[in-house]
Motif scaffolding. Sequence first.
Motif, short mmCIF file in Angstrom:
data_model
loop_
_atom_site.label_atom_id
_atom_site.label_comp_id
_atom_site.label_asym_id
_atom_site.label_seq_id
_atom_site.Cartn_x
_atom_site.Cartn_y
_atom_site.Cartn_z
N MET A 1 0.85 -1.17 0.00
CA MET A 1 0.00 0.00 0.00
C MET A 1 0.89 1.24 0.00
O MET A 1 1.74 1.40 0.86
N ASN A 2 0.70 2.10 -1.01
CA ASN A 2 1.44 3.34 -1.07
C ASN A 2 0.73 4.39 -0.22
O ASN A 2 -0.49 4.45 -0.18
N THR A 3 1.51 5.22 0.44
CA THR A 3 0.94 6.33 1.18
C THR A 3 1.29 7.61 0.45
O THR A 3 2.31 7.69 -0.24
N LEU A 4 0.47 8.59 0.61
CA LEU A 4 0.66 9.86 -0.07
C LEU A 4 1.24 10.86 0.92
O LEU A 4 0.62 11.17 1.93
N ASN A 5 2.44 11.33 0.64
CA ASN A 5 3.11 12.30 1.49
C ASN A 5 3.31 13.58 0.69
O ASN A 5 4.10 13.61 -0.24
N LEU A 6 2.58 14.62 1.07
CA LEU A 6 2.66 15.88 0.35
C LEU A 6 3.63 16.86 0.99
O LEU A 6 3.67 18.03 0.60
N THR A 7 4.42 16.41 1.96
CA THR A 7 5.37 17.30 2.62
C THR A 7 6.77 17.20 2.04
O THR A 7 7.69 17.81 2.54
N ILE A 8 6.92 16.44 0.95
CA ILE A 8 8.21 16.30 0.27
C ILE A 8 8.08 16.94 -1.10
O ILE A 8 7.19 16.57 -1.88
N PRO A 9 8.96 17.90 -1.45
CA PRO A 9 8.84 18.56 -2.75
C PRO A 9 9.28 17.67 -3.90
O PRO A 9 10.10 16.76 -3.74
#
Length: 100
Positions: A1-9
């Motif tokens: 399962m992939n997680t979505l991390n929007l804190t990495i540019p």
Amino acid sequence: MNTLNLTIPNQTTIVDAFVVSADSDINNSNDPTKPLACTTVLLQDRTSRKFWDRDNKVLGKKGETITIVVTTGNRKVDESDENSEYYADATVAPTDFFNS
């Protein structure tokens, strides 16, 4: 399962999502002649995300399971907050893309 991390540019992530709601023709207070679309999805890790579209296109229909490709940019939503998420673009992958 992939997680979505929007804190990495400048990162691209592929995730499966369930479309909770998909609304188009939303009033745009910045430019009333260009309505917006908003798709709310539930990810496999049970987090909810909203993706806005300036071209008034939703990512899918309510109740669909979709695969989305999300790419973060290099500009934070809130530059004054070091933990702020980055702006991101989301695109739906064709259903047979990963089967090719």
